[in-house]
Design an enzyme around this catalytic site. Sequence first.
Site, PDB file in Angstrom:
ATOM      1  N   HIS A 175       0.820  -1.210   0.000  1.00  0.00           N
ATOM      2  CA  HIS A 175       0.000   0.000   0.000  1.00  0.00           C
ATOM      3  C   HIS A 175       0.853   1.259   0.000  1.00  0.00           C
ATOM      4  O   HIS A 175       0.705   2.114  -0.852  1.00  0.00           O
ATOM      5  CB  HIS A 175      -0.957   0.021   1.199  1.00  0.00           C
ATOM      6  CG  HIS A 175      -2.009   1.065   1.053  1.00  0.00           C
ATOM      7  ND1 HIS A 175      -1.782   2.386   1.350  1.00  0.00           N
ATOM      8  CD2 HIS A 175      -3.275   0.983   0.593  1.00  0.00           C
ATOM      9  CE1 HIS A 175      -2.883   3.085   1.086  1.00  0.00           C
ATOM     10  NE2 HIS A 175      -3.805   2.260   0.626  1.00  0.00           N
ATOM     11  N   GLU A 205       1.036   4.054  -2.795  1.00  0.00           N
ATOM     12  CA  GLU A 205       0.971   5.411  -2.239  1.00  0.00           C
ATOM     13  C   GLU A 205       2.241   5.862  -1.518  1.00  0.00           C
ATOM     14  O   GLU A 205       2.232   6.863  -0.810  1.00  0.00           O
ATOM     15  CB  GLU A 205      -0.250   5.514  -1.305  1.00  0.00           C
ATOM     16  CG  GLU A 205      -1.553   5.513  -2.091  1.00  0.00           C
ATOM     17  CD  GLU A 205      -2.799   5.466  -1.227  1.00  0.00           C
ATOM     18  OE1 GLU A 205      -2.740   5.902  -0.067  1.00  0.00           O
ATOM     19  OE2 GLU A 205      -3.833   4.986  -1.730  1.00  0.00           O
ATOM     20  N   HIS A 237      -7.382  -1.726  -4.706  1.00  0.00           N
ATOM     21  CA  HIS A 237      -6.035  -1.429  -5.218  1.00  0.00           C
ATOM     22  C   HIS A 237      -5.548  -2.552  -6.137  1.00  0.00           C
ATOM     23  O   HIS A 237      -4.943  -2.291  -7.172  1.00  0.00           O
ATOM     24  CB  HIS A 237      -5.044  -1.258  -4.061  1.00  0.00           C
ATOM     25  CG  HIS A 237      -5.214   0.039  -3.329  1.00  0.00           C
ATOM     26  ND1 HIS A 237      -5.190   1.258  -3.955  1.00  0.00           N
ATOM     27  CD2 HIS A 237      -5.414   0.309  -2.019  1.00  0.00           C
ATOM     28  CE1 HIS A 237      -5.360   2.224  -3.061  1.00  0.00           C
ATOM     29  NE2 HIS A 237      -5.508   1.668  -1.875  1.00  0.00           N
TER      30      HIS A 237
HETATM   31 CO    CO Z   1      -5.615   2.771  -0.113  1.00  0.00          CO
END
Ligand code: CO
Length: 288
Positions: A175, A205, A237
């Site tokens: 993530h 991210e 995602h």
């Molecule tokens: Co997220």
Amino acid sequence: MKKQIISLCLIFLLFPVIVMAAHDHPQKTKKGILLVAFGSSVPQAQVSFDNLDARVKKEFPNTPVHWAFTSHIIRKKLAKQGKQLDSVAMALAKMMDQGFTHVAVQSLHTIRGEEFDDLIHTAHAFAGMPGGIGRIRIGDPLLSSPKDMEDVTAAIIENIPAKRKKGEAFVLMGHGTPHPSNAFYAALMFNLQRKDPRIFVGTVEGAPTLDDISAMLKEKNIKNIYLTPFMSVAGDHARNDLAGDEADSWKSILQGQGFTCTFVLKGTAEYDNMIDIWVAHLKAAMAD
Ligand code: CO
């Protein structure tokens, strides 16, 4: 007369004890487990939560298991579909009301990021409340200690599909976060590459970015890649940012650069060897 004085003294001696007892309501021990995940709005992600739920109930057959989800957006989204999910505060308030005295809270997050920090603060607030849950212990996320680093590395390598050839890459999508614990992703890649130099860990991210990973793939002259999420669920995602058809998905970008991509859309909580690590953390929290 002497007897009366003794009884009078006894009454005065016992009085404070009686008063205390009346106000203290000594509670019977009631132990519970609270499993905490980010949550997912993708129905296919439910398999990860079901897996974890079944495994934890099997390990602790006499302890009630409750769930909470930390994502406000996902709880709101699912509430519109008629599915009411608890936040950590809501779940702990309910458990407090139901008379739980000891609660082990197990984080199903991957690293000790923001969500985990928030979880600690919320749990501490409940443990400090008058008449609240007397003892709250928190189990660590998947990748928290040097031992976890070794266990997660071994589990990832074990879970690589057998059809992947030696010259092909295996790329994990984590993530990523602005939180300092984002460094775990690069550390994990370093550890994985000591065992297999063609395993890579990027993030959606945070860092390492997709650009970092594709530069490394080119440097090592790799053409074929297997890609999989490094998140507990293969949710939004995984299905969109990783394997989706949008122009900015990893699939579109990597294919545009000439790579051949094969996807393994499974969350880490779909693998028993990963669940073993979370369960070991829960066991440690329960034992404390
Ligand atoms: Co997220």
